[in-house]
Design a protein around this motif. Structure first.
Motif, PDB file in Angstrom:
ATOM      1  N   SER A 232       1.081  -1.427  -0.250  1.00  0.00           N
ATOM      2  CA  SER A 232       0.288  -0.135   0.128  1.00  0.00           C
ATOM      3  C   SER A 232       0.943   1.118   0.187  1.00  0.00           C
ATOM      4  O   SER A 232       0.564   2.002  -0.110  1.00  0.00           O
ATOM      5  CB  SER A 232      -0.921  -0.110   1.290  1.00  0.00           C
ATOM      6  OG  SER A 232       0.023   0.332   2.266  1.00  0.00           O
ATOM      7  N   ASP A 236       3.943   8.168  -5.509  1.00  0.00           N
ATOM      8  CA  ASP A 236       4.050   8.707  -6.866  1.00  0.00           C
ATOM      9  C   ASP A 236       5.768   9.464  -7.464  1.00  0.00           C
ATOM     10  O   ASP A 236       6.701   8.923  -6.829  1.00  0.00           O
ATOM     11  CB  ASP A 236       3.048   9.969  -6.668  1.00  0.00           C
ATOM     12  CG  ASP A 236       1.496   9.850  -6.435  1.00  0.00           C
ATOM     13  OD1 ASP A 236       1.482   8.830  -6.676  1.00  0.00           O
ATOM     14  OD2 ASP A 236       1.648  10.516  -5.426  1.00  0.00           O
ATOM     15  N   LYS A 241       4.948  14.821  -8.150  1.00  0.00           N
ATOM     16  CA  LYS A 241       4.773  15.724  -6.430  1.00  0.00           C
ATOM     17  C   LYS A 241       5.309  17.494  -6.865  1.00  0.00           C
ATOM     18  O   LYS A 241       4.771  18.153  -5.770  1.00  0.00           O
ATOM     19  CB  LYS A 241       5.972  14.699  -5.179  1.00  0.00           C
ATOM     20  CG  LYS A 241       5.136  13.524  -5.107  1.00  0.00           C
ATOM     21  CD  LYS A 241       6.169  12.978  -4.196  1.00  0.00           C
ATOM     22  CE  LYS A 241       5.796  11.261  -3.587  1.00  0.00           C
ATOM     23  NZ  LYS A 241       6.725  10.553  -3.169  1.00  0.00           N
ATOM     24  N   SER A 250      -4.622  18.712  -6.268  1.00  0.00           N
ATOM     25  CA  SER A 250      -4.710  18.083  -4.748  1.00  0.00           C
ATOM     26  C   SER A 250      -5.220  16.010  -5.833  1.00  0.00           C
ATOM     27  O   SER A 250      -5.192  15.996  -6.819  1.00  0.00           O
ATOM     28  CB  SER A 250      -6.144  17.572  -4.246  1.00  0.00           C
ATOM     29  OG  SER A 250      -5.836  16.532  -3.319  1.00  0.00           O
ATOM     30  N   ARG A 251      -4.004  15.695  -4.671  1.00  0.00           N
ATOM     31  CA  ARG A 251      -3.977  14.270  -5.286  1.00  0.00           C
ATOM     32  C   ARG A 251      -4.745  13.421  -5.464  1.00  0.00           C
ATOM     33  O   ARG A 251      -5.283  12.847  -6.864  1.00  0.00           O
ATOM     34  CB  ARG A 251      -2.681  13.420  -3.875  1.00  0.00           C
ATOM     35  CG  ARG A 251      -2.982  11.807  -4.506  1.00  0.00           C
ATOM     36  CD  ARG A 251      -2.207  11.783  -5.042  1.00  0.00           C
ATOM     37  NE  ARG A 251      -1.219  10.113  -5.708  1.00  0.00           N
ATOM     38  CZ  ARG A 251      -2.407   9.113  -6.360  1.00  0.00           C
ATOM     39  NH1 ARG A 251      -3.535   9.881  -6.889  1.00  0.00           N
ATOM     40  NH2 ARG A 251      -1.580   7.752  -6.459  1.00  0.00           N
ATOM     41  N   ASP A 252      -6.001  13.797  -4.927  1.00  0.00           N
ATOM     42  CA  ASP A 252      -7.539  12.797  -4.874  1.00  0.00           C
ATOM     43  C   ASP A 252      -8.123  12.512  -5.783  1.00  0.00           C
ATOM     44  O   ASP A 252      -9.488  12.826  -6.373  1.00  0.00           O
ATOM     45  CB  ASP A 252      -8.411  12.957  -3.762  1.00  0.00           C
ATOM     46  CG  ASP A 252      -8.805  14.459  -3.235  1.00  0.00           C
ATOM     47  OD1 ASP A 252      -8.324  15.230  -3.889  1.00  0.00           O
ATOM     48  OD2 ASP A 252      -8.758  14.219  -1.593  1.00  0.00           O
ATOM     49  N   GLN A 253      -7.639  13.918  -6.928  1.00  0.00           N
ATOM     50  CA  GLN A 253      -8.287  15.018  -8.107  1.00  0.00           C
ATOM     51  C   GLN A 253      -7.451  13.510  -9.129  1.00  0.00           C
ATOM     52  O   GLN A 253      -8.686  14.288  -9.953  1.00  0.00           O
ATOM     53  CB  GLN A 253      -7.805  16.218  -8.080  1.00  0.00           C
ATOM     54  CG  GLN A 253      -8.782  17.207  -7.454  1.00  0.00           C
ATOM     55  CD  GLN A 253      -8.610  18.490  -7.573  1.00  0.00           C
ATOM     56  OE1 GLN A 253      -7.526  19.428  -6.463  1.00  0.00           O
ATOM     57  NE2 GLN A 253      -8.705  19.290  -9.020  1.00  0.00           N
ATOM     58  N   GLN A 255      -5.828  10.249 -11.631  1.00  0.00           N
ATOM     59  CA  GLN A 255      -5.906   9.297 -11.644  1.00  0.00           C
ATOM     60  C   GLN A 255      -4.751   8.719 -11.821  1.00  0.00           C
ATOM     61  O   GLN A 255      -4.768   9.559 -13.513  1.00  0.00           O
ATOM     62  CB  GLN A 255      -7.297   9.021 -12.434  1.00  0.00           C
ATOM     63  CG  GLN A 255      -7.272   7.328 -12.720  1.00  0.00           C
ATOM     64  CD  GLN A 255      -8.090   7.008 -13.752  1.00  0.00           C
ATOM     65  OE1 GLN A 255      -9.060   7.373 -14.665  1.00  0.00           O
ATOM     66  NE2 GLN A 255      -8.108   5.144 -13.991  1.00  0.00           N
TER      67      GLN A 255
END
Length: 526
Positions: A232, A236, A241, A250-253, A255
């Motif tokens: 896990s 990246d 980065k 943001s990282r969660d934006q 894929q």
């Protein structure tokens, strides 16, 4: 002996790259062409394979480092002994631990035996390594299949010459080897590793899927195999980065499009350019970009057999003047004859009476009357064949092959059925030899077994004729002024119009039709 791993060609106008990820660490065993690390440029992601088999002795360029073209990335020890790891701060060599010392290739004693490319057949000079059934460190029995090779025409299995352990694979899957090449080395009489799975000291896994599976699993201290858990801590790319920090994305934006979902620099650029979703109802979905589509595609290297089929068929179209003429045949006569005698035929000859022997016999009969359909062009000459070597097209999982029934014009119905059955079985099992597929003078292709109702077959060069059979289907036809239902089949003859005139082609097909509708004509040579 130490082998240098350097930055590969990055492309025109690309002057530097960033080391994104190392898949191996110092002391790890590596196989030839196994992926060592991944580099990022402004345009593409580049994977760096190992040039040799051995031990990763030293990583010179760590993750996040910037390197130029041909820069030194790492050192591999081909002798199998790992170099002492260097201190990350001082660069001084550190003493090797038991763990790193044990990570080398398996030590096996015994006589070594070379596994060579077997005889490939006349005029065949090279082959491609299609599949390895064993991996380094596996125990093998004498005559057990080690790998499968593909040539332009057939697949060749390579058995083990002795019992022992597969010590080294010299030609990986996908490699092209010549007719006298070494494929592997076996240590005779040695004992192989357990089949329960590879540990840290085991030989490198040659299968890419299994390498990925092992790379994505970590084992907690003291844990058994049942305690393996998915990794896990995927990092990246360093350049991604930096780009996220600079653009405020943001990282969660995002894929990730890199290995294991790793976010790459180009993913950040796409995310920064994408409009921020509004709180209103979602807009209609947009068409996916080519990068997104690529994740739903599968790229498989074309086999040598498939590449040869493609080349030969295209050569036939480019060279021959291919024309097709059609007719239809009432199959009632053959079906009635077959129904009446099939049990006696099978009891006496120990082979089933099918339709193919009737078609082969009918074509041989017609070829005597129209010999140009059985001829071929050789430069400025026409070569007429005073024999019929009948090619019978057979579909296999690897592609279409055409084994040859030799001197078919001199064989009985039973001999033809036996040869076709044997050749078909060997074709499906990949056991055909080069001799089985050479020298055909005419070909029959049966698309009807797949449900084809009508087609225009392509010539099998250098032949000048091919007959296409199709599905038998009940259709209304007029017989004696009455509409009746008969089992009908469309026939198609493709021919080379350079040497076969329309009259000859039509005459040939009519003679085949007449012989099939009244099989007694074959017995009386009419």
């Amino acid at each position: 002996m130490a082998t240098e791993v350097r930055v590969p060609t990055l492309g025109e106008s690309v002057s530097e790259a960033t080391v994104a990820t190392w898949f191996k660490k110092p002391g790890d065993a590596v196989a030839v062409d196994e992926m060592l690390c991944e580099l990022e440029t402004d345009k593409v992601t580049v994977e760096v394979p190992s040039p040799v088999a051995g031990i990763l002795a030293e990583i010179v360029a760590p993750e996040g480092g910037t390197v130029g073209p041909d820069a030194l990335l790492a050192q591999i020890d081909e002798t199998g002994a790992a170099a002492a790891p260097r201190d990350a701060t001082t660069g001084a060599a550190q003493p090797a631990t038991d763990e790193t010392a044990d990570r080398g290739m398996p030590k096996m004693a015994g006589k070594t035996v070379d596994v060579m490319v077997p005889t490939l057949g006349e005029s065949v000079t090279e082959a491609t390594v299609a599949t390895w059934f064993k991996k380094v460190g596996d125990a093998v029995a004498q005559d057990e299949m080690l790998c499968e090779l593909e040539t332009d025409k057939v697949s060749v299995e390579v058995p083990s010459p002795v019992a022992g352990v597969l010590a080294e694979i010299l030609a990986e899957e996908g490699a092209t080897v010549d007719a006298k090449a070494r494929l592997a080395i076996i240590t005779e009489g040695a004992a192989g590793g357990s089949t329960g799975g590879a540990g840290p000291g085991d030989a490198p896994v040659s299968d890419p899927d299994k390498r990925l599976e092992q790379a994505d699993m970590v084992n907690s201290p003291g844990a058994g195999p049942e305690q393996l858990t998915p990794r896990s801590d995927i990092e990246d790319a360093p350049s991604a980065k930096r780009a996220m920090a600079e653009s405020g994305v943001s990282r969660d934006q995002l894929q990730g499009s890199g290995r294991d979902g790793r976010v790459m620099k180009e993913d950040v650029a796409r995310g920064a350019a994408a409009p921020t979703p509004a709180a209103t109802p979602a807009p209609a979905p947009r068409a996916p970009s080519s990068a997104e589509d690529s994740h739903r595609e599968e790229r498989v290297r074309m086999t040598r057999l498939r590449a040869t089929i493609a080349r030969r068929l295209k050569d036939a179209q480019n060279t021959a003047a291919i024309l097709t003429t059609y007719n239809e045949v009432d199959m009632s006569g053959i079906m009635e004859l077959r129904s009446a005698y099939k049990d006696q035929f099978e009891k006496k000859h120990r082979v089933k009476l099918g339709f193919m022997s009737f078609f082969v016999k009918a074509c041989c009969h017609a070829l005597k009357e129209v010999p140009e359909v059985n001829a071929e062009i050789d430069g400025g000459d026409i070569v007429y064949k005073n024999f019929v070597h009948m090619g019978v097209a057979v579909g296999t999982p690897n592609g279409l092959v055409v084994p040859v029934v030799r001197d078919a014009d001199q064989l009985s119905f039973a001999d033809i059925e036996k040869q076709i059955a044997e050749l078909g079985l060997r074709a499906r099992d990949g056991k055909l030899t080069m001799a089985d597929m050479q020298g055909g003078s005419f070909t029959i292709s049966n698309g009807g077994v797949y449900g084809s109702l009508m087609s225009s077959p392509i010539l099998n060069p250098p032949q000048s004729g091919i007959l296409g059979m199709h599905k038998i289907q009940d259709r209304p036809v007029v017989v004696g002024g009455q509409i009746v239902i008969r089992p009908m089949m469309y026939l198609a003859l493709s021919y080379d119009h350079r040497i076969v005139d329309g009259k000859g082609a039509v005459t040939f097909l009519v003679r085949v039709k007449e012989a099939l509708e009244d099989p007694r004509r074959l017995l009386m040579d009419l």
